[in-house]
Motif scaffolding. Structure first.
Motif, PDB file in Angstrom:
ATOM      1  N   ASP A   1      14.579   2.109 -34.092  1.00 11.35           N
ATOM      2  CA  ASP A   1      13.895   2.093 -32.790  1.00 11.35           C
ATOM      3  C   ASP A   1      12.405   2.319 -33.015  1.00 11.35           C
ATOM      4  O   ASP A   1      11.993   2.883 -34.041  1.00 11.35           O
TER       5      ASP A   1
ATOM      6  N   HIS B   1       8.758   3.207 -30.450  1.00 10.59           N
ATOM      7  CA  HIS B   1       8.153   3.438 -29.124  1.00 10.59           C
ATOM      8  C   HIS B   1       6.642   3.502 -29.270  1.00 10.59           C
ATOM      9  O   HIS B   1       6.121   3.958 -30.292  1.00 10.59           O
TER      10      HIS B   1
ATOM     11  N   GLY C   1       8.378   5.324 -22.617  1.00  8.28           N
ATOM     12  CA  GLY C   1       9.748   4.836 -22.489  1.00  8.28           C
ATOM     13  C   GLY C   1      10.293   5.168 -21.112  1.00  8.28           C
ATOM     14  O   GLY C   1       9.673   5.914 -20.353  1.00  8.28           O
ATOM     15  N   HIS C   2      11.452   4.609 -20.832  1.00 11.73           N
ATOM     16  CA  HIS C   2      12.114   4.902 -19.557  1.00 11.73           C
ATOM     17  C   HIS C   2      12.718   6.319 -19.637  1.00 11.73           C
ATOM     18  O   HIS C   2      12.634   7.110 -18.704  1.00 11.73           O
ATOM     19  N   SER C   3      13.303   6.609 -20.788  1.00 11.05           N
ATOM     20  CA  SER C   3      13.834   7.954 -21.039  1.00 11.05           C
ATOM     21  C   SER C   3      12.713   8.818 -21.627  1.00 11.05           C
ATOM     22  O   SER C   3      11.542   8.464 -21.520  1.00 11.05           O
TER      23      SER C   3
ATOM     24  N   ALA D   1      12.056   8.833 -24.563  1.00  8.21           N
ATOM     25  CA  ALA D   1      11.578   7.997 -25.676  1.00  8.21           C
ATOM     26  C   ALA D   1      11.685   8.704 -27.034  1.00  8.21           C
ATOM     27  O   ALA D   1      10.848   8.507 -27.920  1.00  8.21           O
TER      28      ALA D   1
ATOM     29  N   HIS E   1      17.246   7.923 -30.613  1.00  7.44           N
ATOM     30  CA  HIS E   1      17.679   6.564 -30.243  1.00  7.44           C
ATOM     31  C   HIS E   1      18.182   5.791 -31.463  1.00  7.44           C
ATOM     32  O   HIS E   1      19.204   5.107 -31.403  1.00  7.44           O
TER      33      HIS E   1
ATOM     34  N   ILE F   1      22.545   1.401 -27.463  1.00  8.00           N
ATOM     35  CA  ILE F   1      22.404   2.375 -26.370  1.00  8.00           C
ATOM     36  C   ILE F   1      22.083   1.727 -25.025  1.00  8.00           C
ATOM     37  O   ILE F   1      22.493   2.230 -23.980  1.00  8.00           O
ATOM     38  N   GLY F   2      21.361   0.583 -25.070  1.00  9.01           N
ATOM     39  CA  GLY F   2      21.015  -0.109 -23.813  1.00  9.01           C
ATOM     40  C   GLY F   2      22.269  -0.472 -23.015  1.00  9.01           C
ATOM     41  O   GLY F   2      22.241  -0.569 -21.786  1.00  9.01           O
TER      42      GLY F   2
ATOM     43  N   PHE G   1      23.235   3.096 -21.479  1.00  2.45           N
ATOM     44  CA  PHE G   1      22.181   3.744 -20.683  1.00  2.45           C
ATOM     45  C   PHE G   1      21.104   2.693 -20.364  1.00  2.45           C
ATOM     46  O   PHE G   1      20.012   2.736 -20.951  1.00  2.45           O
ATOM     47  N   PRO G   2      21.386   1.758 -19.465  1.00  4.75           N
ATOM     48  CA  PRO G   2      20.448   0.647 -19.231  1.00  4.75           C
ATOM     49  C   PRO G   2      19.056   1.143 -18.844  1.00  4.75           C
ATOM     50  O   PRO G   2      18.931   2.057 -18.014  1.00  4.75           O
TER      51      PRO G   2
ATOM     52  N   TRP H   1      18.620   7.277 -15.825  1.00  5.49           N
ATOM     53  CA  TRP H   1      18.154   7.611 -17.196  1.00  5.49           C
ATOM     54  C   TRP H   1      16.644   7.795 -17.268  1.00  5.49           C
ATOM     55  O   TRP H   1      16.096   7.956 -18.330  1.00  5.49           O
TER      56      TRP H   1
ATOM     57  N   LEU I   1      22.002  12.326 -24.149  1.00 12.51           N
ATOM     58  CA  LEU I   1      22.626  11.011 -24.375  1.00 12.51           C
ATOM     59  C   LEU I   1      23.386  11.012 -25.706  1.00 12.51           C
ATOM     60  O   LEU I   1      24.479  10.445 -25.829  1.00 12.51           O
TER      61      LEU I   1
HETATM   62  C1  LIG Z   1      17.980   5.293 -23.867  1.00 14.54           C
HETATM   63  C2  LIG Z   1      17.061   4.353 -23.135  1.00 14.54           C
HETATM   64  C3  LIG Z   1      17.294   4.530 -21.649  1.00 14.54           C
HETATM   65  O1  LIG Z   1      16.377   3.784 -20.894  1.00 14.54           O
HETATM   66  O2  LIG Z   1      15.774   4.792 -23.517  1.00 14.54           O
HETATM   67  P1  LIG Z   1      14.325   4.090 -23.513  1.00 14.54           P
HETATM   68  O3  LIG Z   1      13.333   5.146 -23.370  1.00 14.54           O
HETATM   69  O4  LIG Z   1      14.263   2.976 -22.573  1.00 14.54           O
HETATM   70  O5  LIG Z   1      14.200   3.587 -25.018  1.00 14.54           O
HETATM   71  P2  LIG Z   1      14.632   2.263 -25.763  1.00 14.54           P
HETATM   72  O6  LIG Z   1      14.887   2.669 -27.174  1.00 14.54           O
HETATM   73  O7  LIG Z   1      13.597   1.200 -25.567  1.00 14.54           O
HETATM   74  O8  LIG Z   1      15.970   1.753 -25.115  1.00 14.54           O
HETATM   75  C4  LIG Z   1      17.075   2.601 -24.976  1.00 14.54           C
HETATM   76  C5  LIG Z   1      17.370   2.921 -23.530  1.00 14.54           C
HETATM   77  O9  LIG Z   1      18.719   2.608 -23.315  1.00 14.54           O
END
Ligand SMILES: C[C@@]1(CO)OP(=O)(O)OP(=O)(O)OC[C@H]1O
Ligand SMILES: Nc1ccn([C@@H]2O[C@H](COP(=O)(O)O)[C@@H](O)[C@H]2O)c(=O)n1
Length: 407
Positions: A256, A258, A283-285, A287, A292, A307-308, A311-312, A318, A326
């Motif tokens: 991963d 970020h 990130g959405h989470s 990060a 991840h 993971i997507g 946890f979309p 999320w 998670l």
């Molecule tokens: C866990 C999630 C949840 O939004 O985290 P993000 O911060 O979006 O990070 P990313 O590694 O791009 O994708 C995984 C996602 O499922």
């Protein structure tokens, strides 16, 4: 079936006729399993005396075999694609059963160069792929050595010997000497056949035979025994998967990355860190790039997607999610599937901040969430030497691998 081709260069070609008298070896020739071609270098001389040897340059006793008749004789032999040229010389590698198996299995033609008298011109050696010796002693020529090899190779060719099993059981087949054999009568001049061989108990007979093989090799050939013990030990350290219908281990890898941005927290391995420029991961989470990559490795090991899928990134639940939470969920999923984590290894690629002081806390966080020992969790850090996105501090990335074991 094409015959295994044997070509021999010898000044005493008639001596090879005796091979025909050797039971199964003679039959291997008469039934077309192998075919033997003899070449006398003397027939390739140009002078009227048919001279094959000459005095050594630099003086000394004895005569030296000349290059020309040997090269000419050699060059008259048709070459098959899988050919091996062997030179019989006391300076060669000592012959082993492994060599015989190798030549029998990997080649379709063996050419033997047999020297004679005192020695041969050094340049004749260039014709050979291998130089072979029967041991540390000297014979009058290479013929007996070549016949020994021919005998040893031919008996390994399919069809020469009736039962292939006898090749498996014999001395040197697996590094041990063979066990003793007995046949009728049961008592001969006061010497008895061991009782176990008369018992009809095949398991006991097999155990007795193996014990005798080990004992005999230890007593008679301690050098071979030592090699066998070492080989056995290395076999035992390998994981024996033979009893499983499917492999009880799975491995997975995850990656991963970020972006580093302002106004975001910097959380790695569940530890909140301080970047000298005040940067954090976008990130959405939360990060947490390390967690991840680890979750992806665990899911990947069981081919469960990434993971997507669970946890979309567009799911509001999320938003700013704590990735350790998670991870706990992924840990439960793995458990429900009937697997447990054996060990984890990971590496975070970041120019700054220094992660070393926080590594143990990250390992502890991961171990706690997965219910495993901290010693099973590897976390490492490296800079990217100012190269690429991580080197320019545009982002931080992480790689993880995991080994799972079936519970
Ligand atoms: C866990 C999630 C949840 O939004 O985290 P993000 O911060 O979006 O990070 P990313 O590694 O791009 O994708 C995984 C996602 O499922
Ligand atoms: N963000 C980082 C990067 C590296 N480390 C530690 O420094 C050592 C040297 O890094 P290299 O990139 O030159 O391999 C490395 O072994 C890490 O222990 C760190 O703590 N934080």
């Amino acid at each position: 079936m094409t015959a295994y081709r044997l070509d021999v260069l010898s000044l005493a070609p008639d001596s090879f006729q005796s091979l025909n008298e050797l039971g199964v070896i003679g039959r291997a020739f008469s039934t077309g399993i192998a075919d033997l071609n003899l070449y006398n270098p003397r027939n390739f001389t140009k002078d009227s005396y048919h001279k094959v040897d000459d005095e050594p340059y630099g003086g000394g006793v004895g005569m030296v075999l000349k290059t020309e008749p040997f090269f000419e004789a050699f060059e008259s032999i048709p070459a098959l694609p899988k050919r091996r040229v062997l030179m019989m010389t006391p300076q060669g590698n000592k012959l082993t059963q492994n060599d015989l198996w190798r030549w029998a299995k990997e080649y379709e033609q063996l050419v033997f160069i047999c020297g004679h008298y005192e020695g041969f011109d050094e340049r004749i050696r260039t014709l050979a792929d291998e130089e072979i010796s029967l041991g540390d002693f000297i014979l009058t020529g290479g013929e007996l050595a070549a016949m020994t090899i021919i005998n040893g190779v031919l008996r390994l060719l399919p069809g020469t010997i009736g039962s292939a099993e006898s090749l498996v059981d014999e001395s040197h087949a697996d590094g041990l000497l063979e066990h003793p054999h007995y046949t009728r009568p049961e008592i001969f001049r006061g010497l008895n056949v061991p009782k176990v061989l008369l018992s009809g108990n095949h398991a006991a007979i097999s155990t007795w035979r193996q014990e005798k093989r080990e004992q005999r090799t230890k007593e008679r050939r301690p050098d071979l025994y030592e090699l066998w013990v070492a080989k056995e030990a290395s076999n035992k350290t390998r994981i024996d998967l033979s009893g499983f219908t499917s492999v009880p281990f799975r491995i997975g890898n995850g990656y991963d990355i970020h972006r580093l941005v302002t106004d975001r927290p910097l959380i790695i391995g569940g530890v909140r860190l301080h970047h000298p420029e005040g940067l954090g991961l976008d990130g959405h989470s939360d990060a947490d790039v390390l967690i991840h990559s680890l979750m992806d490795a665990m899911l990947g090991a069981l081919s469960l997607g990434d993971i997507g899928k669970y946890f979309p990134p567009n799911d509001p639940q999320w938003k700013d999610a704590n990735s350790l939470m998670l991870l706990e969920k992924v840990g439960c999923l793995i458990k429900e599937e009937g697997w447990k984590v054996v060990n984890i290894d990971s590496v975070v690629i970041a120019e700054r901040p220094k992660l070393k002081p926080h590594i143990d806390a990250m390992r502890q966080n991961i171990a706690d969430k997965l219910g495993i020992e901290t010693s099973s969790v590897g976390v490492k850090a490296t800079t990217n030497e100012l190269l690429g996105a991580e080197g320019r501090e545009e982002g931080i990335s992480s790689h993880a691998v995991v080994l799972l074991e079936k519970t």
